[in-house]
Design a protein around this motif. Structure first.
Motif, mmCIF file in Angstrom:
data_model
loop_
_atom_site.group_PDB
_atom_site.id
_atom_site.type_symbol
_atom_site.label_atom_id
_atom_site.label_comp_id
_atom_site.label_asym_id
_atom_site.label_seq_id
_atom_site.Cartn_x
_atom_site.Cartn_y
_atom_site.Cartn_z
ATOM 1 N N VAL A 73 31.338 32.482 38.677
ATOM 2 C CA VAL A 73 31.680 33.881 38.416
ATOM 3 C C VAL A 73 32.789 33.944 37.374
ATOM 4 O O VAL A 73 33.781 33.233 37.460
ATOM 5 N N ARG A 74 32.609 34.824 36.392
ATOM 6 C CA ARG A 74 33.651 35.102 35.395
ATOM 7 C C ARG A 74 34.125 36.521 35.641
ATOM 8 O O ARG A 74 33.336 37.463 35.572
ATOM 9 N N HIS A 75 35.397 36.676 35.952
ATOM 10 C CA HIS A 75 35.972 38.002 36.180
ATOM 11 C C HIS A 75 36.521 38.542 34.864
ATOM 12 O O HIS A 75 37.209 37.841 34.141
ATOM 13 N N ILE A 107 39.707 41.265 44.830
ATOM 14 C CA ILE A 107 38.952 40.071 44.422
ATOM 15 C C ILE A 107 39.719 38.812 44.820
ATOM 16 O O ILE A 107 39.128 37.846 45.318
ATOM 17 N N HIS A 108 41.029 38.836 44.638
ATOM 18 C CA HIS A 108 41.846 37.693 45.077
ATOM 19 C C HIS A 108 41.789 37.538 46.594
ATOM 20 O O HIS A 108 41.828 36.415 47.104
ATOM 21 N N ALA A 109 41.687 38.659 47.309
ATOM 22 C CA ALA A 109 41.563 38.584 48.767
ATOM 23 C C ALA A 109 40.255 37.905 49.168
ATOM 24 O O ALA A 109 40.184 37.281 50.230
ATOM 25 N N CYS A 110 39.225 38.021 48.339
ATOM 26 C CA CYS A 110 37.954 37.332 48.622
ATOM 27 C C CYS A 110 38.136 35.815 48.637
ATOM 28 O O CYS A 110 37.355 35.103 49.263
ATOM 29 N N VAL A 166 35.209 30.790 37.150
ATOM 30 C CA VAL A 166 35.307 29.926 35.977
ATOM 31 C C VAL A 166 36.064 30.656 34.874
ATOM 32 O O VAL A 166 36.144 31.889 34.862
ATOM 33 N N ALA A 167 36.608 29.885 33.947
ATOM 34 C CA ALA A 167 37.425 30.446 32.875
ATOM 35 C C ALA A 167 36.617 30.844 31.651
ATOM 36 O O ALA A 167 37.082 31.617 30.830
ATOM 37 N N SER A 168 35.409 30.334 31.525
ATOM 38 C CA SER A 168 34.614 30.599 30.330
ATOM 39 C C SER A 168 33.312 31.311 30.689
ATOM 40 O O SER A 168 32.639 30.931 31.655
ATOM 41 N N PRO A 169 32.932 32.317 29.918
ATOM 42 C CA PRO A 169 31.639 32.959 30.187
ATOM 43 C C PRO A 169 30.462 32.028 29.930
ATOM 44 O O PRO A 169 29.375 32.239 30.456
ATOM 45 N N ARG A 170 30.665 30.983 29.148
ATOM 46 C CA ARG A 170 29.587 30.024 28.877
ATOM 47 C C ARG A 170 29.217 29.210 30.113
ATOM 48 O O ARG A 170 28.156 28.603 30.167
ATOM 49 N N ASP A 201 27.495 32.469 35.721
ATOM 50 C CA ASP A 201 26.194 33.008 36.090
ATOM 51 C C ASP A 201 26.298 34.506 36.348
ATOM 52 O O ASP A 201 25.317 35.231 36.239
ATOM 53 N N LEU A 202 27.482 34.962 36.745
ATOM 54 C CA LEU A 202 27.692 36.347 37.128
ATOM 55 C C LEU A 202 28.999 36.843 36.520
ATOM 56 O O LEU A 202 30.000 36.129 36.536
ATOM 57 N N LEU A 203 28.968 38.050 35.961
ATOM 58 C CA LEU A 203 30.176 38.683 35.438
ATOM 59 C C LEU A 203 30.628 39.738 36.429
ATOM 60 O O LEU A 203 29.843 40.597 36.836
ATOM 61 N N LEU A 204 31.876 39.663 36.836
ATOM 62 C CA LEU A 204 32.486 40.621 37.753
ATOM 63 C C LEU A 204 33.442 41.460 36.923
ATOM 64 O O LEU A 204 34.487 40.981 36.499
ATOM 65 N N VAL A 205 33.077 42.713 36.635
ATOM 66 C CA VAL A 205 33.840 43.551 35.705
ATOM 67 C C VAL A 205 34.551 44.654 36.467
ATOM 68 O O VAL A 205 33.930 45.367 37.262
#
Length: 177
Positions: A46-48, A61-64, A79-83, A86-90
């Motif tokens: 997941v990339r936030h 989200i941190h509580a998750c 993860v730190a990179s969008p590359r 698999d999932l973007l949390l916006v």
């Protein structure tokens, strides 16, 4: 000082009993773990992206990741990179300054990619709406699979949103601007 130590020794350790396991959380966690394995065959990356939020959703989200919800045990890692994602949390309404960065992040994420909009601002634009400084909701900039409403949504709602994104069908192509 002696009196204080005497009182501590006399009273002993006073703590609350541990809370009982949450059965609903356990069931959601099992379904989420099974969906991740079925969809990806490995852990979910997941990339936030904070597109202009007030940081209320970020706290949830941190509580998750806290020991109570523990996303890591479910096979979800940030993860730190969008590359690598698999999932973007916006979160947040997309500010004009973040519009291009959000598009580039979406384009850099490999297929199959999922997008989850978190909070009222991410779902509808919230109190900010569309203006000279805000594009409004996330779906105005990139396609969204699941919207998790709430100001801010509870961690269990965020986890259910991720589960919903994994179990629903794909969407149409990204909007053009």
């Amino acid at each position: 000082m002696y009196q204080l130590l005497k009182q501590i020794a006399k009273t002993g350790i006073v703590t609350e009993a541990a809370p009982a396991p949450d059965e609903a959380l356990r069931q959601i966690a099992q379904r989420l773990h099974d969906a991740i394995l079925a969809h990806f065959g490995r852990s979910l990356a997941v990339r936030h992206i904070d597109a202009g939020s007030c940081n209320g959703c970020e706290l949830e989200i941190h509580a998750c990741n806290s020991p109570h919800y523990n996303l890591e045990r479910l096979g979800i890692r940030f993860v730190a990179s969008p590359r690598h994602a698999d999932l973007l949390l916006v979160t947040g309404p997309v500010s004009r300054n973040m519009e291009l960065a959000l598009r580039r992040t979406y384009e850099a994420t490999p297929e199959p990619k999922l997008v989850v909009a978190i909070g009222d601002c991410g779902c509808t634009g919230g109190i900010f709406g569309e203006s000279y400084a805000s594009c409004g909701r996330v779906a105005n900039v990139i396609p969204v699979d699941v919207a998790v409403p709430g100001c801010p949504p509870e961690p269990i709602a965020i986890i259910q949103g991720i589960l919903t994104a994994l179990t629903t069908s794909r969407r149409s192509s990204p909007p053009s601007r």
